[in-house]
Design a protein around this motif. Structure first.
Motif, PDB file in Angstrom:
ATOM      1  N   ALA A   7       0.841  -1.207   0.000  1.00  0.00           N
ATOM      2  CA  ALA A   7       0.000   0.000   0.000  1.00  0.00           C
ATOM      3  C   ALA A   7       0.876   1.257   0.000  1.00  0.00           C
ATOM      4  O   ALA A   7       0.573   2.237  -0.686  1.00  0.00           O
ATOM      5  N   GLY A   8       1.965   1.240   0.750  1.00  0.00           N
ATOM      6  CA  GLY A   8       2.887   2.373   0.784  1.00  0.00           C
ATOM      7  C   GLY A   8       3.557   2.595  -0.553  1.00  0.00           C
ATOM      8  O   GLY A   8       3.748   3.745  -0.982  1.00  0.00           O
ATOM      9  N   ILE A   9       3.915   1.507  -1.220  1.00  0.00           N
ATOM     10  CA  ILE A   9       4.525   1.599  -2.552  1.00  0.00           C
ATOM     11  C   ILE A   9       3.530   2.227  -3.526  1.00  0.00           C
ATOM     12  O   ILE A   9       3.891   3.116  -4.307  1.00  0.00           O
ATOM     13  N   GLN A  10       2.290   1.784  -3.484  1.00  0.00           N
ATOM     14  CA  GLN A  10       1.287   2.313  -4.412  1.00  0.00           C
ATOM     15  C   GLN A  10       0.986   3.786  -4.156  1.00  0.00           C
ATOM     16  O   GLN A  10       0.769   4.554  -5.093  1.00  0.00           O
ATOM     17  N   GLU A  11       0.997   4.193  -2.888  1.00  0.00           N
ATOM     18  CA  GLU A  11       0.778   5.613  -2.588  1.00  0.00           C
ATOM     19  C   GLU A  11       1.957   6.456  -3.083  1.00  0.00           C
ATOM     20  O   GLU A  11       1.771   7.509  -3.692  1.00  0.00           O
ATOM     21  N   LEU A  12       3.185   5.983  -2.841  1.00  0.00           N
ATOM     22  CA  LEU A  12       4.369   6.691  -3.331  1.00  0.00           C
ATOM     23  C   LEU A  12       4.357   6.746  -4.854  1.00  0.00           C
ATOM     24  O   LEU A  12       4.645   7.784  -5.454  1.00  0.00           O
ATOM     25  N   ARG A  13       3.980   5.650  -5.485  1.00  0.00           N
ATOM     26  CA  ARG A  13       3.892   5.600  -6.942  1.00  0.00           C
ATOM     27  C   ARG A  13       2.917   6.647  -7.469  1.00  0.00           C
ATOM     28  O   ARG A  13       3.237   7.417  -8.387  1.00  0.00           O
TER      29      ARG A  13
END
Length: 141
Positions: A7-13
């Motif tokens: 989820a953190g990766i997708q938000e940063l993306r």
């Protein structure tokens, strides 16, 4: 540092892709963005800023770092990078060194417009790096 959750990766993306709109790249048309995630959960955006005198151009990663540091942030969890190239775009050598100054252990997430990304710790992108600790203990002359 622990890698980001999915989820953190997708938000940063998402924030990294959105920040490309901030790019000022009328000459190369090569839009690049960088978003820093601070240790207190804030996202700090940067984009490349070109200049007719090419040597005066500023990379997205440098923009994000300068913006972060001048607003009191010096502890980072991750940095996301994206370009309009359609492929994973790693930071240039100068940007690797600038990132290293403030975040020698940071994870670098390089995103494409699709779901693809590559994560590399900065230590893999800039092995055997030179940093502040290499200057702090120099003998006085």
């Amino acid at each position: 540092m622990a890698p980001l959750s999915e989820a953190g990766i997708q938000e940063l993306r998402a924030k990294t892709l959105e920040a490309r709109k901030l790019s000022y790249s009328p000459y190369s048309k090569f839009k690049v963005s960088a978003v820093l995630l601070t240790d207190d959960g804030q996202y700090i955006e940067g984009a490349n800023i070109e200049n007719a005198s090419y040597g005066a151009c500023i990379c997205a990663e440098q923009t994000a770092i300068v913006k972060a540091v001048t607003t009191g942030h010096k502890n980072f969890v991750a940095i996301g990078i994206s370009s309009s190239a359609g492929t994973v775009t790693p930071p240039c050598g100068i940007c690797r060194q600038v990132i290293r100054e403030f975040a020698p252990q940071i994870d670098v997430y390089m995103f494409t417009e699709k779901e693809d990304y590559l994560m590399q710790p900065l230590t893999a992108l800039l092995p055997h790096s030179f940093g502040p600790e290499d200057l702090l203990d120099l003998p006085a002359k």
